[in-house]
Design a protein around this motif. Sequence first.
Motif, PDB file in Angstrom:
ATOM      1  N   GLU A   1       0.874  -1.176   0.000  1.00 56.37           N
ATOM      2  CA  GLU A   1       0.000   0.000   0.000  1.00 56.37           C
ATOM      3  C   GLU A   1       0.906   1.219   0.000  1.00 56.37           C
ATOM      4  OE1 GLU A   1      -3.378   0.197  -0.087  1.00 56.37           O
ATOM      5  OE2 GLU A   1      -3.614  -1.983  -0.070  1.00 56.37           O
ATOM      6  N   SER A   2       0.894   1.967  -1.092  1.00 56.58           N
ATOM      7  CA  SER A   2       1.844   3.061  -1.252  1.00 56.58           C
ATOM      8  C   SER A   2       1.161   4.412  -1.389  1.00 56.58           C
ATOM      9  CB  SER A   2       2.701   2.819  -2.493  1.00 56.58           C
ATOM     10  OG  SER A   2       3.639   3.859  -2.664  1.00 56.58           O
ATOM     11  N   LEU A   3       1.789   5.406  -0.789  1.00 58.28           N
ATOM     12  CA  LEU A   3       1.442   6.794  -1.045  1.00 58.28           C
ATOM     13  C   LEU A   3       2.356   7.227  -2.184  1.00 58.28           C
ATOM     14  CD1 LEU A   3       0.297   9.650  -0.446  1.00 58.28           C
ATOM     15  CD2 LEU A   3       2.171   9.901   1.198  1.00 58.28           C
ATOM     16  N   ILE A   4       1.774   7.665  -3.290  1.00 55.21           N
ATOM     17  CA  ILE A   4       2.572   8.129  -4.425  1.00 55.21           C
ATOM     18  C   ILE A   4       2.242   9.602  -4.650  1.00 55.21           C
ATOM     19  CG2 ILE A   4       3.118   7.850  -6.872  1.00 55.21           C
ATOM     20  CD1 ILE A   4       2.371   4.907  -6.601  1.00 55.21           C
ATOM     21  N   LEU A   5       3.278  10.437  -4.560  1.00 54.99           N
ATOM     22  CA  LEU A   5       3.125  11.881  -4.739  1.00 54.99           C
ATOM     23  C   LEU A   5       3.560  12.251  -6.150  1.00 54.99           C
ATOM     24  CD1 LEU A   5       4.674  13.003  -1.337  1.00 54.99           C
ATOM     25  CD2 LEU A   5       2.245  12.721  -1.886  1.00 54.99           C
ATOM     26  N   VAL A   6       2.661  12.910  -6.877  1.00 53.21           N
ATOM     27  CA  VAL A   6       2.948  13.396  -8.230  1.00 53.21           C
ATOM     28  C   VAL A   6       2.560  14.872  -8.247  1.00 53.21           C
ATOM     29  CG1 VAL A   6       2.449  13.155 -10.689  1.00 53.21           C
ATOM     30  CG2 VAL A   6       2.429  11.133  -9.216  1.00 53.21           C
TER      31      VAL A   6
ATOM     32  N   ILE B   1      -3.177   7.043  -3.039  1.00 54.84           N
ATOM     33  CA  ILE B   1      -2.929   5.809  -2.306  1.00 54.84           C
ATOM     34  C   ILE B   1      -3.177   4.691  -3.309  1.00 54.84           C
ATOM     35  CG2 ILE B   1      -3.601   4.323  -0.387  1.00 54.84           C
ATOM     36  CD1 ILE B   1      -2.336   6.928   0.535  1.00 54.84           C
ATOM     37  N   VAL B   2      -2.161   3.843  -3.508  1.00 52.83           N
ATOM     38  CA  VAL B   2      -2.237   2.802  -4.527  1.00 52.83           C
ATOM     39  C   VAL B   2      -2.022   1.440  -3.880  1.00 52.83           C
ATOM     40  CG1 VAL B   2      -1.250   1.941  -6.695  1.00 52.83           C
ATOM     41  CG2 VAL B   2      -1.335   4.400  -6.259  1.00 52.83           C
TER      42      VAL B   2
END
Length: 137
Positions: A94-99, A105-106
């Motif tokens: 479970e990843s927080l991905i910042l763009v 949250i993926v």
Amino acid sequence: MNSFNPSFLSIDQVQGQYLGKEKTVNSSPKINSGQESFSSILDKAQELAKRNEPLKFSKHATARLNDRNIEISKDQLERLNQGKIQAGEKGINESLILVDSLAFIVNIPNNTVVTAMNQEDSSDSKVFTNIDGAVIA
């Protein structure tokens, strides 16, 4: 009368004797331990195929994008996919991905964006729970 000579037990043994490669009756095929099994190769191929699949957006994530008027450019979506790949390579589930100013949250194993928010939106909480890694893409 010719007598039967039981010294040769198989065609392979006779062939081996004449070709200089004798085989024993009880020899089992040798397995090269340096080679990968078919199962592990298949698993890797499936993982690679899944890694290259485009991300799916859950109903919740789609609703959040609409509610918060968040539009994702092609470049941002590409970077989000790259972040998913990086997270998967590190074993994150479970990843927080910042763009840019967007946070996603993926769920990496399911290849699904669970939720999304704009970091600049002050009305939303800036606390992320139930993640085991973060990627800045």
